[in-house]
Design a protein around this motif. Structure first.
Motif, PDB file in Angstrom:
ATOM      1  N   CYS A   1     -16.263  -4.200   0.148  1.00 40.56           N
ATOM      2  CA  CYS A   1     -16.915  -5.459  -0.197  1.00 40.56           C
ATOM      3  C   CYS A   1     -15.954  -6.243  -1.078  1.00 40.56           C
ATOM      4  O   CYS A   1     -15.705  -5.862  -2.228  1.00 40.56           O
ATOM      5  CB  CYS A   1     -18.227  -5.201  -0.921  1.00 40.56           C
ATOM      6  SG  CYS A   1     -19.013  -6.679  -1.604  1.00 40.56           S
ATOM      7  N   ALA A   2     -15.404  -7.298  -0.521  1.00 46.20           N
ATOM      8  CA  ALA A   2     -14.456  -8.137  -1.257  1.00 46.20           C
ATOM      9  C   ALA A   2     -15.213  -9.285  -1.913  1.00 46.20           C
ATOM     10  O   ALA A   2     -15.991  -9.979  -1.260  1.00 46.20           O
ATOM     11  CB  ALA A   2     -13.395  -8.674  -0.315  1.00 46.20           C
ATOM     12  N   ALA A   3     -14.974  -9.467  -3.191  1.00 46.22           N
ATOM     13  CA  ALA A   3     -15.682 -10.486  -3.962  1.00 46.22           C
ATOM     14  C   ALA A   3     -14.743 -11.586  -4.395  1.00 46.22           C
ATOM     15  O   ALA A   3     -13.559 -11.358  -4.659  1.00 46.22           O
ATOM     16  CB  ALA A   3     -16.335  -9.855  -5.179  1.00 46.22           C
TER      17      ALA A   3
ATOM     18  N   LYS B   1     -10.860  -6.813  -6.842  1.00 48.75           N
ATOM     19  CA  LYS B   1     -12.194  -7.406  -6.705  1.00 48.75           C
ATOM     20  C   LYS B   1     -12.904  -6.829  -5.486  1.00 48.75           C
ATOM     21  O   LYS B   1     -13.488  -7.557  -4.675  1.00 48.75           O
ATOM     22  CB  LYS B   1     -12.105  -8.928  -6.602  1.00 48.75           C
ATOM     23  CG  LYS B   1     -11.612  -9.586  -7.880  1.00 48.75           C
ATOM     24  CD  LYS B   1     -11.694 -11.100  -7.768  1.00 48.75           C
ATOM     25  CE  LYS B   1     -11.281 -11.766  -9.069  1.00 48.75           C
ATOM     26  NZ  LYS B   1     -11.377 -13.248  -8.987  1.00 48.75           N
ATOM     27  N   THR B   2     -12.867  -5.550  -5.375  1.00 47.98           N
ATOM     28  CA  THR B   2     -13.428  -4.874  -4.205  1.00 47.98           C
ATOM     29  C   THR B   2     -14.251  -3.666  -4.628  1.00 47.98           C
ATOM     30  O   THR B   2     -13.861  -2.924  -5.536  1.00 47.98           O
ATOM     31  CB  THR B   2     -12.309  -4.446  -3.243  1.00 47.98           C
ATOM     32  OG1 THR B   2     -11.573  -5.601  -2.837  1.00 47.98           O
ATOM     33  CG2 THR B   2     -12.890  -3.783  -1.995  1.00 47.98           C
TER      34      THR B   2
ATOM     35  N   TYR C   1     -26.578 -11.988  -6.052  1.00 48.75           N
ATOM     36  CA  TYR C   1     -25.772 -12.284  -4.876  1.00 48.75           C
ATOM     37  C   TYR C   1     -25.870 -11.140  -3.854  1.00 48.75           C
ATOM     38  O   TYR C   1     -25.857  -9.964  -4.227  1.00 48.75           O
ATOM     39  CB  TYR C   1     -24.297 -12.466  -5.257  1.00 48.75           C
ATOM     40  CG  TYR C   1     -24.054 -13.567  -6.249  1.00 48.75           C
ATOM     41  CD1 TYR C   1     -23.769 -13.270  -7.574  1.00 48.75           C
ATOM     42  CD2 TYR C   1     -24.108 -14.899  -5.858  1.00 48.75           C
ATOM     43  CE1 TYR C   1     -23.544 -14.277  -8.494  1.00 48.75           C
ATOM     44  CE2 TYR C   1     -23.886 -15.914  -6.776  1.00 48.75           C
ATOM     45  CZ  TYR C   1     -23.610 -15.597  -8.093  1.00 48.75           C
ATOM     46  OH  TYR C   1     -23.392 -16.604  -9.003  1.00 48.75           O
ATOM     47  N   TRP C   2     -25.918 -11.557  -2.596  1.00 52.40           N
ATOM     48  CA  TRP C   2     -25.864 -10.623  -1.461  1.00 52.40           C
ATOM     49  C   TRP C   2     -24.721 -11.024  -0.544  1.00 52.40           C
ATOM     50  O   TRP C   2     -24.416 -12.205  -0.405  1.00 52.40           O
ATOM     51  CB  TRP C   2     -27.148 -10.695  -0.623  1.00 52.40           C
ATOM     52  CG  TRP C   2     -28.368 -10.042  -1.173  1.00 52.40           C
ATOM     53  CD1 TRP C   2     -29.502 -10.669  -1.606  1.00 52.40           C
ATOM     54  CD2 TRP C   2     -28.630  -8.642  -1.308  1.00 52.40           C
ATOM     55  NE1 TRP C   2     -30.438  -9.746  -2.000  1.00 52.40           N
ATOM     56  CE2 TRP C   2     -29.926  -8.488  -1.824  1.00 52.40           C
ATOM     57  CE3 TRP C   2     -27.881  -7.493  -1.027  1.00 52.40           C
ATOM     58  CZ2 TRP C   2     -30.510  -7.240  -2.081  1.00 52.40           C
ATOM     59  CZ3 TRP C   2     -28.456  -6.262  -1.291  1.00 52.40           C
ATOM     60  CH2 TRP C   2     -29.750  -6.134  -1.806  1.00 52.40           C
ATOM     61  N   GLY C   3     -24.142 -10.043   0.105  1.00 59.01           N
ATOM     62  CA  GLY C   3     -23.232 -10.324   1.185  1.00 59.01           C
ATOM     63  C   GLY C   3     -24.002 -10.491   2.481  1.00 59.01           C
ATOM     64  O   GLY C   3     -25.232 -10.391   2.519  1.00 59.01           O
ATOM     65  N   GLN C   4     -23.258 -10.733   3.553  1.00 59.39           N
ATOM     66  CA  GLN C   4     -23.878 -10.954   4.859  1.00 59.39           C
ATOM     67  C   GLN C   4     -24.226  -9.659   5.567  1.00 59.39           C
ATOM     68  O   GLN C   4     -25.012  -9.660   6.522  1.00 59.39           O
ATOM     69  CB  GLN C   4     -22.941 -11.790   5.733  1.00 59.39           C
ATOM     70  CG  GLN C   4     -22.741 -13.205   5.236  1.00 59.39           C
ATOM     71  CD  GLN C   4     -24.031 -13.989   5.235  1.00 59.39           C
ATOM     72  OE1 GLN C   4     -24.735 -14.060   6.241  1.00 59.39           O
ATOM     73  NE2 GLN C   4     -24.368 -14.585   4.097  1.00 59.39           N
ATOM     74  N   GLY C   5     -23.616  -8.582   5.158  1.00 53.46           N
ATOM     75  CA  GLY C   5     -23.934  -7.290   5.754  1.00 53.46           C
ATOM     76  C   GLY C   5     -22.922  -6.849   6.790  1.00 53.46           C
ATOM     77  O   GLY C   5     -22.237  -7.668   7.413  1.00 53.46           O
ATOM     78  N   THR C   6     -22.826  -5.553   6.968  1.00 53.70           N
ATOM     79  CA  THR C   6     -21.968  -4.977   7.995  1.00 53.70           C
ATOM     80  C   THR C   6     -22.739  -3.857   8.687  1.00 53.70           C
ATOM     81  O   THR C   6     -23.414  -3.062   8.038  1.00 53.70           O
ATOM     82  CB  THR C   6     -20.641  -4.455   7.395  1.00 53.70           C
ATOM     83  OG1 THR C   6     -19.771  -4.014   8.449  1.00 53.70           O
ATOM     84  CG2 THR C   6     -20.847  -3.319   6.403  1.00 53.70           C
TER      85      THR C   6
END
Length: 122
Positions: free
Chosen positions: A22-24, A77-78, A111-116
């Motif tokens: 997860c890269a931020a 940042k990961t 914050y949320w990511g889009q998902g994998t």
């Protein structure tokens, strides 16, 4: 503002391993609690793991202890999620989350990511 982009999902055989990343983006990443949740079809999103800003404290869902490992590299940042001995029930969309507070179980993180997608074949 923090943006999260997950990667590393895919198809794996039962018993295999995957590492999610997860890269931020954003200046405040270093101070955020980070973590992962997952959601399987027809089920609610569930907590997987979280890690504090220093990497010194980690929390896992009880059912995943010993198989999953969360870590972070603040310089990159990961955040990572190492998943071993994968089972069919681990198949889900995995979401990265970030929160400026000690939101250990990622309850409505900021914050949320889009998902994998992770798919496990038997």
């Amino acid at each position: 503002q923090v943006q999260l982009v997950e990667s590393g999902g895919g198809l794996v055989q039962a018993g295999g391993s995957l590492r999610l990343s997860c890269a931020a983006s954003g200046r405040s990443f270093t101070y955020y609690t980070m973590g992962w949740s997952r959601q399987a079809p027809g089920k609610e999103r569930e907590f997987v793991a979280s890690i504090d800003w220093s990497g010194g404290r980690t929390i896992y869902a009880d059912s995943l202890k010993g198989r999953f490992t969360i870590s972070r590299d603040n310089a990159k940042k990961t955040v990572y999620l190492e998943m071993n001995k994968l089972k069919s029930e681990d198949a889900a969309v995995y979401y990265c989350a970030a929160d400026p507070n000690n939101n250990w179980y990622l309850s409505e993180p900021k914050y949320w990511g889009q998902g994998t997608q992770v798919t496990v074949s038997s």
